[in-house]
Design a protein around this motif. Structure first.
Motif, short mmCIF file in Angstrom:
data_model
loop_
_atom_site.label_atom_id
_atom_site.label_comp_id
_atom_site.label_asym_id
_atom_site.label_seq_id
_atom_site.Cartn_x
_atom_site.Cartn_y
_atom_site.Cartn_z
N ALA A 102 0.84 -1.20 0.00
CA ALA A 102 0.00 0.00 0.00
C ALA A 102 0.88 1.25 0.00
CB ALA A 102 -0.92 -0.01 1.22
N ARG A 103 1.95 1.20 0.79
CA ARG A 103 2.86 2.34 0.89
C ARG A 103 3.58 2.59 -0.45
NH1 ARG A 103 4.07 4.73 5.51
NH2 ARG A 103 3.02 3.10 6.69
N LEU A 104 4.05 1.52 -1.07
CA LEU A 104 4.76 1.66 -2.35
C LEU A 104 3.84 2.20 -3.44
CD1 LEU A 104 6.91 -1.62 -2.38
CD2 LEU A 104 7.74 0.73 -2.17
N VAL A 105 2.61 1.66 -3.49
CA VAL A 105 1.65 2.10 -4.52
C VAL A 105 1.32 3.58 -4.31
CG1 VAL A 105 -0.77 1.88 -5.20
CG2 VAL A 105 0.65 -0.16 -4.99
N THR A 106 1.06 3.98 -3.05
CA THR A 106 0.72 5.38 -2.77
C THR A 106 1.87 6.30 -3.15
OG1 THR A 106 -0.65 4.62 -0.94
CG2 THR A 106 -0.12 6.95 -1.00
N ASP A 107 3.09 5.90 -2.81
CA ASP A 107 4.24 6.74 -3.13
C ASP A 107 4.37 6.91 -4.64
OD1 ASP A 107 6.62 8.07 -1.81
OD2 ASP A 107 7.61 6.88 -3.37
N GLU A 108 4.17 5.83 -5.39
CA GLU A 108 4.29 5.93 -6.85
C GLU A 108 3.20 6.83 -7.44
OE1 GLU A 108 4.92 2.17 -8.69
OE2 GLU A 108 4.90 3.01 -10.73
N ILE A 109 1.96 6.71 -6.91
CA ILE A 109 0.86 7.56 -7.38
C ILE A 109 1.17 9.03 -7.09
CG2 ILE A 109 -1.55 8.16 -6.93
CD1 ILE A 109 -2.07 5.15 -6.51
N CYS A 110 1.72 9.30 -5.91
CA CYS A 110 2.07 10.70 -5.57
C CYS A 110 3.12 11.23 -6.53
CB CYS A 110 2.60 10.77 -4.14
SG CYS A 110 1.33 10.56 -2.91
N ARG A 111 4.17 10.44 -6.74
CA ARG A 111 5.29 10.91 -7.58
C ARG A 111 4.85 11.12 -9.01
NH1 ARG A 111 8.78 7.27 -8.64
NH2 ARG A 111 8.03 5.66 -7.20
N LYS A 112 4.05 10.19 -9.53
CA LYS A 112 3.74 10.22 -10.96
C LYS A 112 2.54 11.06 -11.31
CE LYS A 112 5.84 5.87 -12.35
NZ LYS A 112 5.56 4.49 -12.78
N LEU A 113 1.61 11.24 -10.35
CA LEU A 113 0.35 11.87 -10.74
C LEU A 113 -0.07 13.04 -9.83
CD1 LEU A 113 -2.12 11.36 -12.75
CD2 LEU A 113 -3.23 10.38 -10.75
N LEU A 114 -0.03 12.84 -8.52
CA LEU A 114 -0.68 13.81 -7.64
C LEU A 114 0.16 15.05 -7.36
CD1 LEU A 114 -2.35 11.35 -5.12
CD2 LEU A 114 -3.40 12.48 -7.06
N ALA A 115 1.47 14.88 -7.26
CA ALA A 115 2.33 16.01 -6.91
C ALA A 115 3.21 16.39 -8.09
CB ALA A 115 3.18 15.67 -5.69
N ASN A 116 3.44 17.67 -8.25
CA ASN A 116 4.41 18.18 -9.22
C ASN A 116 5.75 18.26 -8.50
OD1 ASN A 116 6.13 19.89 -10.57
ND2 ASN A 116 4.55 21.35 -11.15
N PRO A 117 6.70 17.41 -8.88
CA PRO A 117 7.93 17.30 -8.09
C PRO A 117 8.78 18.58 -8.09
CG PRO A 117 8.11 16.02 -10.10
CD PRO A 117 6.70 16.48 -10.03
N VAL A 118 8.55 19.46 -9.05
CA VAL A 118 9.32 20.71 -9.10
C VAL A 118 8.80 21.70 -8.05
CG1 VAL A 118 9.96 22.67 -10.56
CG2 VAL A 118 9.77 20.39 -11.55
N MET A 119 7.49 21.73 -7.85
CA MET A 119 6.90 22.77 -7.00
C MET A 119 6.31 22.27 -5.71
SD MET A 119 4.81 24.84 -9.91
CE MET A 119 3.98 25.87 -8.71
N GLU A 120 6.07 20.97 -5.62
CA GLU A 120 5.28 20.47 -4.50
C GLU A 120 5.97 19.37 -3.72
OE1 GLU A 120 0.75 21.21 -6.18
OE2 GLU A 120 1.80 19.42 -6.84
N ASP A 121 5.66 19.30 -2.44
CA ASP A 121 6.06 18.17 -1.60
C ASP A 121 4.80 17.38 -1.25
OD1 ASP A 121 8.81 18.82 -1.31
OD2 ASP A 121 8.26 20.39 0.11
N TYR A 122 5.00 16.12 -0.92
CA TYR A 122 3.86 15.33 -0.46
C TYR A 122 4.23 14.50 0.75
CZ TYR A 122 6.12 11.45 -2.95
OH TYR A 122 7.01 10.50 -3.37
N SER A 123 3.21 14.15 1.52
CA SER A 123 3.40 13.22 2.62
C SER A 123 2.10 12.44 2.75
CB SER A 123 3.71 13.96 3.92
OG SER A 123 2.60 14.74 4.31
N PHE A 124 2.18 11.25 3.31
CA PHE A 124 0.94 10.48 3.46
C PHE A 124 1.01 9.57 4.68
CE2 PHE A 124 3.64 8.22 0.36
CZ PHE A 124 3.72 6.97 0.94
N ASP A 125 -0.18 9.22 5.14
CA ASP A 125 -0.33 8.22 6.20
C ASP A 125 -1.14 7.06 5.64
OD1 ASP A 125 0.82 9.71 8.33
OD2 ASP A 125 -0.97 10.97 8.33
#
Lengths: 87, 87
Positions: free
Chosen positions: A55-78
């Motif tokens: 679940a953690r790996l899938v969420t991280d990949e979704i954040c990196r590839k789709l939800l967050a813009n790596p140039v401008m944004e940071d993300y964190s999740f629980d």
């Protein structure tokens, strides 16, 4: 089944005009003690898997590839296991 | 000085087309195990006060009056004391 709660926020070095606008509104309501207002996104999703690690790996990949813009944004999740599930 | 982290989410009974669109994108990336994606807002702000109780009251009032639409949205927040402050 796991639930992921994701926060996507603008990096500190990036100007946040939406946050500034909200802060002005708050201050015009009389709350002068408010500062550094910043607006981000909050995303909730469910992951149908029995492994918290997956679940953690899938969420991280979704954040990196789709939800967050790596140039401008940071993300964190629980990640949390959902109630009423045995796996 | 306290920091408030606020989540504003659509009520469960309200359709979330933005969440549905994101969910379709996630699934078209190959993650078929994802469901119930919902998008909300995440707001961070600082409150210059020495009382946690006051910080909580101010944040609640800001959420009710400005950040959340009480008909369609729910909100929740965490208040935390900021590092490096003695009050």
């Amino acid at each position: 089944m796991f639930s992921a709660k994701i926060k996507v926020t603008l990096r500190k070095s990036i100007l946040d005009p939406q946050g500034k606008a909200v802060e002005h509104s708050i201050q015009s309501m009389g709350f002068s003690s408010i500062a550094d207002t910043r607006i981000g996104k909050f995303i909730e999703l469910k992951i149908d898997t029995s492994s918290e690690e997956e679940a953690r790996l899938v969420t991280d990949e979704i954040c990196r590839k789709l939800l967050a813009n790596p140039v401008m944004e940071d993300y964190s999740f629980d990640i949390s296991k959902m109630n009423g599930e045995k796996n």
